[in-house]
Design an enzyme around this catalytic site. Sequence first.
Site, mmCIF file in Angstrom:
data_model
loop_
_atom_site.group_PDB
_atom_site.id
_atom_site.type_symbol
_atom_site.label_atom_id
_atom_site.label_comp_id
_atom_site.label_asym_id
_atom_site.label_seq_id
_atom_site.Cartn_x
_atom_site.Cartn_y
_atom_site.Cartn_z
ATOM 1 N N ASP A 13 -6.528 7.745 8.152
ATOM 2 C CA ASP A 13 -5.631 8.928 7.439
ATOM 3 C C ASP A 13 -5.654 8.658 6.230
ATOM 4 O O ASP A 13 -4.486 9.028 5.264
ATOM 5 C CB ASP A 13 -4.180 8.416 8.115
ATOM 6 C CG ASP A 13 -4.240 8.705 9.520
ATOM 7 O OD1 ASP A 13 -4.917 9.447 10.004
ATOM 8 O OD2 ASP A 13 -3.374 7.999 10.152
ATOM 9 N N LYS A 16 -9.567 11.912 4.879
ATOM 10 C CA LYS A 16 -10.948 12.071 4.805
ATOM 11 C C LYS A 16 -11.154 13.638 5.032
ATOM 12 O O LYS A 16 -12.060 14.289 4.611
ATOM 13 C CB LYS A 16 -11.537 11.415 6.227
ATOM 14 C CG LYS A 16 -11.529 9.771 5.803
ATOM 15 C CD LYS A 16 -12.016 9.102 7.199
ATOM 16 C CE LYS A 16 -11.068 9.261 8.329
ATOM 17 N NZ LYS A 16 -9.738 8.672 8.081
ATOM 18 N N GLY A 40 -7.363 12.499 13.685
ATOM 19 C CA GLY A 40 -6.442 13.686 13.270
ATOM 20 C C GLY A 40 -6.950 13.988 11.632
ATOM 21 O O GLY A 40 -6.392 13.159 10.801
ATOM 22 N N HIS A 41 -7.575 14.875 11.351
ATOM 23 C CA HIS A 41 -8.101 15.202 10.069
ATOM 24 C C HIS A 41 -7.622 16.558 9.643
ATOM 25 O O HIS A 41 -7.894 17.695 10.185
ATOM 26 C CB HIS A 41 -9.714 15.276 10.229
ATOM 27 C CG HIS A 41 -10.302 13.749 10.283
ATOM 28 N ND1 HIS A 41 -11.634 13.641 10.358
ATOM 29 C CD2 HIS A 41 -9.685 12.771 10.500
ATOM 30 C CE1 HIS A 41 -11.917 12.371 10.683
ATOM 31 N NE2 HIS A 41 -10.797 11.834 10.647
ATOM 32 N N GLN A 223 -10.916 7.290 11.690
ATOM 33 C CA GLN A 223 -10.406 5.736 11.179
ATOM 34 C C GLN A 223 -10.870 5.444 10.214
ATOM 35 O O GLN A 223 -11.220 6.162 9.328
ATOM 36 C CB GLN A 223 -10.891 5.113 12.583
ATOM 37 C CG GLN A 223 -10.174 5.359 13.984
ATOM 38 C CD GLN A 223 -11.025 6.332 14.879
ATOM 39 O OE1 GLN A 223 -12.192 6.059 14.708
ATOM 40 N NE2 GLN A 223 -10.449 7.563 15.280
HETATM 41 P P1 GDP Z 1 -7.626 11.763 7.502
HETATM 42 O O1 GDP Z 1 -7.435 11.377 9.096
HETATM 43 O O2 GDP Z 1 -8.343 10.760 6.763
HETATM 44 O O3 GDP Z 1 -8.290 13.258 7.523
HETATM 45 O O4 GDP Z 1 -6.180 12.041 6.961
HETATM 46 P P2 GDP Z 1 -5.012 12.791 7.549
HETATM 47 O O5 GDP Z 1 -5.207 14.173 7.617
HETATM 48 O O6 GDP Z 1 -4.514 12.081 8.923
HETATM 49 O O7 GDP Z 1 -3.547 12.338 6.741
HETATM 50 C C1 GDP Z 1 -3.850 12.601 5.451
HETATM 51 C C2 GDP Z 1 -2.592 13.486 5.168
HETATM 52 O O8 GDP Z 1 -2.495 13.519 3.672
HETATM 53 C C3 GDP Z 1 -2.690 14.753 5.527
HETATM 54 O O9 GDP Z 1 -1.198 15.427 5.593
HETATM 55 C C4 GDP Z 1 -3.274 15.662 4.414
HETATM 56 O O10 GDP Z 1 -2.882 16.971 4.172
HETATM 57 C C5 GDP Z 1 -2.509 14.904 3.045
HETATM 58 N N1 GDP Z 1 -3.210 14.652 1.959
HETATM 59 C C6 GDP Z 1 -4.442 14.697 1.552
HETATM 60 N N2 GDP Z 1 -4.803 14.388 0.136
HETATM 61 C C7 GDP Z 1 -3.362 14.492 -0.411
HETATM 62 C C8 GDP Z 1 -3.099 14.371 -1.446
HETATM 63 O O11 GDP Z 1 -3.751 14.135 -2.548
HETATM 64 N N3 GDP Z 1 -1.654 14.349 -1.723
HETATM 65 C C9 GDP Z 1 -0.708 14.685 -0.827
HETATM 66 N N4 GDP Z 1 0.543 14.688 -1.102
HETATM 67 N N5 GDP Z 1 -1.029 14.725 0.482
HETATM 68 C C10 GDP Z 1 -2.576 14.679 0.560
HETATM 69 P P1 IMO Z 2 -8.205 9.321 11.519
HETATM 70 O O1 IMO Z 2 -9.463 9.570 11.725
HETATM 71 C C1 IMO Z 2 -5.152 6.162 12.026
HETATM 72 C C2 IMO Z 2 -5.465 3.634 15.364
HETATM 73 C C3 IMO Z 2 -4.366 3.786 16.635
HETATM 74 C C4 IMO Z 2 -4.477 2.324 17.003
HETATM 75 C C5 IMO Z 2 -5.713 1.809 16.840
HETATM 76 C C6 IMO Z 2 -6.544 2.168 18.189
HETATM 77 O O2 IMO Z 2 -7.048 10.371 11.567
HETATM 78 O O3 IMO Z 2 -8.159 8.465 10.199
HETATM 79 P P2 IMO Z 2 -7.383 4.160 19.705
HETATM 80 O O4 IMO Z 2 -6.653 4.998 20.265
HETATM 81 O O5 IMO Z 2 -8.392 4.527 18.744
HETATM 82 O O6 IMO Z 2 -7.938 2.914 20.861
HETATM 83 O O7 IMO Z 2 -6.328 3.098 18.954
HETATM 84 O O8 IMO Z 2 -6.246 2.512 16.056
HETATM 85 N N1 IMO Z 2 -6.116 4.873 14.993
HETATM 86 C C7 IMO Z 2 -5.990 5.585 13.870
HETATM 87 N N2 IMO Z 2 -5.132 5.464 12.924
HETATM 88 N N3 IMO Z 2 -6.205 7.104 11.903
HETATM 89 C C8 IMO Z 2 -6.804 7.459 12.961
HETATM 90 O O9 IMO Z 2 -7.850 8.297 12.747
HETATM 91 C C9 IMO Z 2 -6.645 6.647 14.081
HETATM 92 N N4 IMO Z 2 -7.321 6.714 15.359
HETATM 93 C C10 IMO Z 2 -6.917 5.375 15.909
HETATM 94 O O10 IMO Z 2 -3.030 4.086 16.012
HETATM 95 O O11 IMO Z 2 -3.442 1.647 16.290
HETATM 96 MG MG MG Z 3 -5.786 11.109 10.468
#
Ligand code: GDP
Ligand code: IMO
Ligand code: MG
Length: 431
Positions: A13, A16, A40-41, A223
């Site tokens: 998270d 990416k 979840g991206h 991840q």
């Molecule tokens: P990922 O799994 O690495 O793609 O990240 P996620 O989408 O799960 O979580 C990142 C969260 O931070 C999302 O809600 C993005 O919209 C938000 N985000 C990304 N870059 C920034 C930033 O520079 N500032 C803020 N406030 N939010 C951001």
């Molecule tokens: P993105 O790509 C954050 C965590 C789960 C749990 C562990 C194992 O959005 O960064 P799993 O279902 O993979 O067997 O769970 O990994 N986890 C993540 N945490 N971002 C993710 O993906 C994750 N995918 C799995 O919360 O701790």
């Molecule tokens: Mg994510």
Amino acid sequence: MSTLVVVGVQWGDEGKGKIVHLLGHKADVVVRYQGGNNAGHTVIFDGKHFVLHLIPSGILQPGKKCLIGNGVVVDPEALHEEIQFLEKRKIRVKGRLFIADAAHVILSYHRHLDCLREDASGKGKIGTTRRGIGPAYSDKVGRTGIRIADYLNPTVFRPLLERNLREKAPLLTRFGSMKQIRNQVLKRYSALRSFLVPFVVDGPQFVYGAVEADKRVLFESAQGTMLDVDFGTYPYVTSSNPVAGGVCIGSGLAPTQIDDVLGVVKAYTTRVGEGPFPTELKDDLGESLRQRGMEFGATTGRPRRCGWFDAVAVRHAVRINGSRWLALTKLDVLEGVHPIRVAVAYRVGNKILKEFPNDRELQATVQPIYEEMPGFQGSIRGMTRYEQLPVNARRYVKALETLVGARFAMVSLGRSREETIILDSKFPWKP
Ligand code: GDP
Ligand code: IMO
Ligand code: MG
């Protein structure tokens, strides 16, 4: 030809999705190489908001091709749903998305087994996403897995399914009889199979083809390094290798063909699920970061645990990935936080640790040693040049670079594509 791996260097998270989408306009092909719909991206642009789970974020860049590599575990139902969702939102997927025939499938019994293991683990649970990821990878390594190519061929698939059901039936009684579980798998089998056929390719051939045709290929991790099954906080990890080395195993790209690696890193730390988190803040500040950073899981909606930047963990990740470059995200969330702390080492008893330990007991008990830095005031969102940032924000960025041993190619100050400052003009994939 040019290849870039974009990899999370914390516990996932990191942002990416945003960064891959931003760089994606320079790519011809975007490849996912591990994980599944546990990811979840989030991608936000032109007022539109998407969350992608299985499909590379490059799909949101018109005309780009995307591959789900052999290292990904694919839930056919989840993939069908995601494609339908995108097409409903006028994103053309057919003819642009390809799936490696050697990727393994997740079936309903994998999801059941994931829930079963979690529920039976009590305090030792991992806090998985319950999407069946671990059980599907277990089958792959245990050589009982079913690949997309097998799934598409009913004469191969049926006996494999029966063998798996026989093996797992004693564990699955809580979810119904063997007949009911078989029916869950078979109910939509024929429709899903026909749906998938046009997307399926030989993954490594697809990758060689792109490389040989001198295309620019971006690899998108799911991840993060601290969730890597080998280099993370085992057993509180996912079941795949998000690290850059995973690209070769999960797509067929040769190791000598990785040109560069960009790590994505948050200005603080978050983690979803259980497991060690040395810099976790369990106080009001942690809650305030969660609210301001909107730190709720993009897949499961769970609140993310929040804490200070951990330079020990990130330095470990930078080395494992060879990430010369980093993208710093969410600096805006630290507005008004004073002082800002960064863990630079750990203490255990009277011993100082400078490296992230592998021992699980140590991981759970180390006390961070913090360096304090002055915070910055006022809103930094909307700033477009590095020089506009308050001096303390710039100091923080520079201090992190030195502590982790990599250069920031860009800093992100908000959720949408435009809210990004490019720091280093030498970054070869500069948007
Ligand atoms: P990922 O799994 O690495 O793609 O990240 P996620 O989408 O799960 O979580 C990142 C969260 O931070 C999302 O809600 C993005 O919209 C938000 N985000 C990304 N870059 C920034 C930033 O520079 N500032 C803020 N406030 N939010 C951001
Ligand atoms: P993105 O790509 C954050 C965590 C789960 C749990 C562990 C194992 O959005 O960064 P799993 O279902 O993979 O067997 O769970 O990994 N986890 C993540 N945490 N971002 C993710 O993906 C994750 N995918 C799995 O919360 O701790
Ligand atoms: Mg994510």
